[in-house]
Design an enzyme around this catalytic site. Structure first.
Site, mmCIF file in Angstrom:
data_model
loop_
_atom_site.group_PDB
_atom_site.id
_atom_site.type_symbol
_atom_site.label_atom_id
_atom_site.label_comp_id
_atom_site.label_asym_id
_atom_site.label_seq_id
_atom_site.Cartn_x
_atom_site.Cartn_y
_atom_site.Cartn_z
ATOM 1 N N LEU A 102 2.606 -6.058 -0.885
ATOM 2 C CA LEU A 102 3.004 -6.666 0.386
ATOM 3 C C LEU A 102 1.913 -6.468 1.425
ATOM 4 O O LEU A 102 1.237 -5.429 1.438
ATOM 5 C CB LEU A 102 4.311 -6.047 0.877
ATOM 6 C CG LEU A 102 5.496 -6.165 -0.083
ATOM 7 C CD1 LEU A 102 6.777 -5.733 0.618
ATOM 8 C CD2 LEU A 102 5.631 -7.572 -0.648
ATOM 9 N N GLY A 147 3.949 -4.182 -4.448
ATOM 10 C CA GLY A 147 4.500 -5.525 -4.666
ATOM 11 C C GLY A 147 3.779 -6.271 -5.771
ATOM 12 O O GLY A 147 4.376 -7.131 -6.433
ATOM 13 N N ASN A 170 3.538 2.492 -5.606
ATOM 14 C CA ASN A 170 3.002 3.644 -4.864
ATOM 15 C C ASN A 170 3.641 3.806 -3.483
ATOM 16 O O ASN A 170 3.069 4.458 -2.608
ATOM 17 C CB ASN A 170 1.477 3.488 -4.713
ATOM 18 C CG ASN A 170 1.093 2.227 -3.948
ATOM 19 O OD1 ASN A 170 1.793 1.231 -4.014
ATOM 20 N ND2 ASN A 170 -0.014 2.271 -3.230
ATOM 21 N N GLU A 171 4.843 3.240 -3.282
ATOM 22 C CA GLU A 171 5.440 3.200 -1.945
ATOM 23 C C GLU A 171 5.519 4.562 -1.262
ATOM 24 O O GLU A 171 5.252 4.679 -0.064
ATOM 25 C CB GLU A 171 6.853 2.577 -2.007
ATOM 26 C CG GLU A 171 6.886 1.064 -2.028
ATOM 27 C CD GLU A 171 6.533 0.458 -3.381
ATOM 28 O OE1 GLU A 171 6.232 1.209 -4.326
ATOM 29 O OE2 GLU A 171 6.557 -0.783 -3.485
HETATM 30 N N1 CO8 Z 1 -1.942 -5.344 3.035
HETATM 31 C C1 CO8 Z 1 -2.824 -5.733 3.989
HETATM 32 N N2 CO8 Z 1 -4.147 -5.527 3.923
HETATM 33 C C2 CO8 Z 1 -4.620 -4.906 2.824
HETATM 34 C C3 CO8 Z 1 -3.778 -4.470 1.787
HETATM 35 C C4 CO8 Z 1 -2.362 -4.712 1.915
HETATM 36 N N3 CO8 Z 1 -1.480 -4.367 0.973
HETATM 37 N N4 CO8 Z 1 -4.540 -3.879 0.841
HETATM 38 C C5 CO8 Z 1 -5.817 -3.945 1.275
HETATM 39 N N5 CO8 Z 1 -5.871 -4.571 2.475
HETATM 40 C C6 CO8 Z 1 -7.063 -4.889 3.274
HETATM 41 C C7 CO8 Z 1 -7.928 -3.659 3.568
HETATM 42 O O1 CO8 Z 1 -7.461 -2.951 4.699
HETATM 43 C C8 CO8 Z 1 -9.277 -4.311 3.788
HETATM 44 O O2 CO8 Z 1 -9.246 -4.899 5.080
HETATM 45 P P1 CO8 Z 1 -10.594 -5.006 5.962
HETATM 46 O O3 CO8 Z 1 -11.569 -5.820 5.143
HETATM 47 O O4 CO8 Z 1 -10.163 -5.671 7.218
HETATM 48 O O5 CO8 Z 1 -11.054 -3.593 6.180
HETATM 49 C C9 CO8 Z 1 -9.280 -5.464 2.779
HETATM 50 O O6 CO8 Z 1 -7.900 -5.728 2.490
HETATM 51 C C10 CO8 Z 1 -9.988 -5.108 1.476
HETATM 52 O O7 CO8 Z 1 -9.429 -3.901 0.985
HETATM 53 P P2 CO8 Z 1 -10.304 -2.801 0.226
HETATM 54 O O8 CO8 Z 1 -11.656 -2.698 0.859
HETATM 55 O O9 CO8 Z 1 -9.494 -1.561 0.132
HETATM 56 O O10 CO8 Z 1 -10.461 -3.518 -1.206
HETATM 57 P P3 CO8 Z 1 -10.805 -2.807 -2.592
HETATM 58 O O11 CO8 Z 1 -11.137 -3.918 -3.523
HETATM 59 O O12 CO8 Z 1 -11.787 -1.693 -2.421
HETATM 60 O O13 CO8 Z 1 -9.427 -2.130 -3.073
HETATM 61 C C11 CO8 Z 1 -7.058 -2.103 -3.410
HETATM 62 C C12 CO8 Z 1 -8.356 -2.939 -3.411
HETATM 63 C C13 CO8 Z 1 -7.123 -1.063 -4.526
HETATM 64 C C14 CO8 Z 1 -5.892 -3.055 -3.662
HETATM 65 C C15 CO8 Z 1 -6.924 -1.397 -2.052
HETATM 66 O O14 CO8 Z 1 -7.141 -2.347 -1.005
HETATM 67 C C16 CO8 Z 1 -5.591 -0.777 -1.822
HETATM 68 O O15 CO8 Z 1 -5.291 0.259 -2.374
HETATM 69 N N6 CO8 Z 1 -4.749 -1.413 -0.978
HETATM 70 C C17 CO8 Z 1 -3.460 -0.885 -0.619
HETATM 71 C C18 CO8 Z 1 -2.442 -1.297 -1.637
HETATM 72 C C19 CO8 Z 1 -1.095 -0.756 -1.260
HETATM 73 O O16 CO8 Z 1 -0.902 0.426 -1.084
HETATM 74 N N7 CO8 Z 1 -0.122 -1.666 -1.129
HETATM 75 C C20 CO8 Z 1 1.193 -1.271 -0.773
HETATM 76 C C21 CO8 Z 1 1.894 -2.365 -0.039
HETATM 77 S S1 CO8 Z 1 3.620 -1.955 0.201
HETATM 78 C C22 CO8 Z 1 4.473 -2.891 -0.947
HETATM 79 O O17 CO8 Z 1 3.936 -3.756 -1.586
HETATM 80 C C23 CO8 Z 1 5.947 -2.646 -1.150
HETATM 81 C C24 CO8 Z 1 6.618 -2.210 0.064
HETATM 82 C C25 CO8 Z 1 8.108 -2.063 -0.067
HETATM 83 C C26 CO8 Z 1 8.702 -1.712 1.277
HETATM 84 C C27 CO8 Z 1 10.036 -1.123 1.177
HETATM 85 C C28 CO8 Z 1 10.517 -0.576 2.512
HETATM 86 C C29 CO8 Z 1 11.995 -0.343 2.547
#
Ligand code: CO8
Length: 295
Positions: A102, A147, A170-171
């Site tokens: 997400l 997600g 990994n939430e």
């Molecule tokens: N949302 C928004 N932006 C993101 C996300 C994301 N999920 N992931 C990465 N980005 C952004 C980064 O901040 C970065 O932005 P900027 O260029 O402006 O600095 C850009 O995307 C590129 O990211 P990276 O440089 O980190 O890219 P890499 O190729 O090095 O790494 C990864 C890719 C491994 C995917 C890494 O970006 C990462 O770990 N991202 C986080 C993933 C994550 O933790 N997602 C969890 C989302 S929560 C979810 O899906 C379920 C929620 C359920 C909620 C329930 C509540 C009740």
């Protein structure tokens, strides 16, 4: 509330025009209908095999925002009603990423109304995917956290690229809690004990680790992911469709019905939970850590 809903309706209309099989904007080739969309979900229908490839296309990381989820949902609805479509491969157009899950920015400092609209879009996309009559396969050619993992688990079969990529829910690492239906899908995929560990730890697995707990079905070199999916599809498509669909439906119905019966309550819960001060603080710190990693 009004702005996003207006936006969604325009998007929905635009997309419906584009994906109509006989529509003027569909680019026809000998075997493929390329549904070239203005947005973030590309659909390529091979009319000879009946296999559609749906690629998430929101670089850099295919994070799932309201627009992507709405487009995905509509694309899946269209394929579901397309009688010539037998199978769907979910993949990515962004190198090295299946989906980063997400869009965290949809959950950070957002309005309750936007949160509810966003969550409804996620619910609908998931209900369409998990409840699909089609054979569905995830071609995981990159990272697939949260997600992204949910989407992959919701397919019938997963092929993941070996190497540095990670997958998992990994939430808890973000200070948030996987919703009950994420948990249900994981339980159905890897069983109770592994799900308990995976969810509490917010574990992200390498492809090999994911294979060892049954989170993915096959691990192959990156270049082999698509050919492997295509090979596996042949096995699945040999099975009489009606018998397979009834079996799939009976296995998934309870989990689908559990969400269907409480969609609004679940959306409201999400909006309330995500806007708690403590949760916003955790998300803010997580966003900062992502940016710090880059610097
Ligand atoms: N949302 C928004 N932006 C993101 C996300 C994301 N999920 N992931 C990465 N980005 C952004 C980064 O901040 C970065 O932005 P900027 O260029 O402006 O600095 C850009 O995307 C590129 O990211 P990276 O440089 O980190 O890219 P890499 O190729 O090095 O790494 C990864 C890719 C491994 C995917 C890494 O970006 C990462 O770990 N991202 C986080 C993933 C994550 O933790 N997602 C969890 C989302 S929560 C979810 O899906 C379920 C929620 C359920 C909620 C329930 C509540 C009740």
């Amino acid at each position: 509330m009004a702005a996003p809903m207006r936006g969604m309706s325009v998007l929905r209309q635009a997309f419906q025009g584009l994906v109509r099989p006989s529509g003027g904007q569909v680019c026809r080739q000998v075997q493929h209908r390329c549904y070239s969309t203005p947005g973030h979900v590309q659909v390529d229908m091979n009319s000879e095999t009946g296999v559609a490839t749906v690629r998430l296309n929101r670089p850099p990381v295919n994070s799932l925002n309201l627009d992507v989820l709405t487009e995905l949902s509509i694309a899946l609805e269209k394929l579901e009603t397309d009688k010539s479509c037998k199978a769907m491969v979910l993949a990515s157009a962004a190198p090295g990423i299946f989906s980063a899950g997400l869009d965290i920015l949809e959950m950070y400092q957002s309005t309750p109304e936007r949160c509810v609209a966003f969550w409804r879009a996620l619910q609908d996309a998931w209900l369409n995917l998990y409840g699909s009559r089609l054979v569905t396969m995830a071609a995981i050619e990159g990272h697939s956290p949260a997600g992204g993992c949910l989407l992959a688990m919701s397919c019938d079969y997963r092929v993941m690229a070996e190497g540095k990529f990670q997958i998992g829910l990994n939430e808890t690492k973000l200070g948030i809690v996987a919703p009950f239906w994420f948990t249900d899908v994981m339980l159905n995929t890897i069983g109770h004990r592994e799900t308990e560990k995976a969810l509490q730890l917010g574990a992200l697995y390498s492809a090999q680790q994911a294979l060892s707990i049954g989170l993915v079905d096959k691990v192959v070199p990156l270049a082999e992911v698509m050919p492997t999916v295509e090979g596996e599809l042949k096995n699945w498509l040999q099975i009489p469709a009606a018998a397979r669909v009834i079996t799939k439906t009976s296995m998934r119905k309870a989990v689908l019905d559990r969400l269907r019966s409480q969609k609004e309550k679940d959306a409201q819960f999400f909006a309330d939970f995500i806007n708690r001060d403590s949760v916003q603080k955790s998300l803010g710190m997580y966003i900062a850590s992502l940016q710090k990693k880059k610097n």
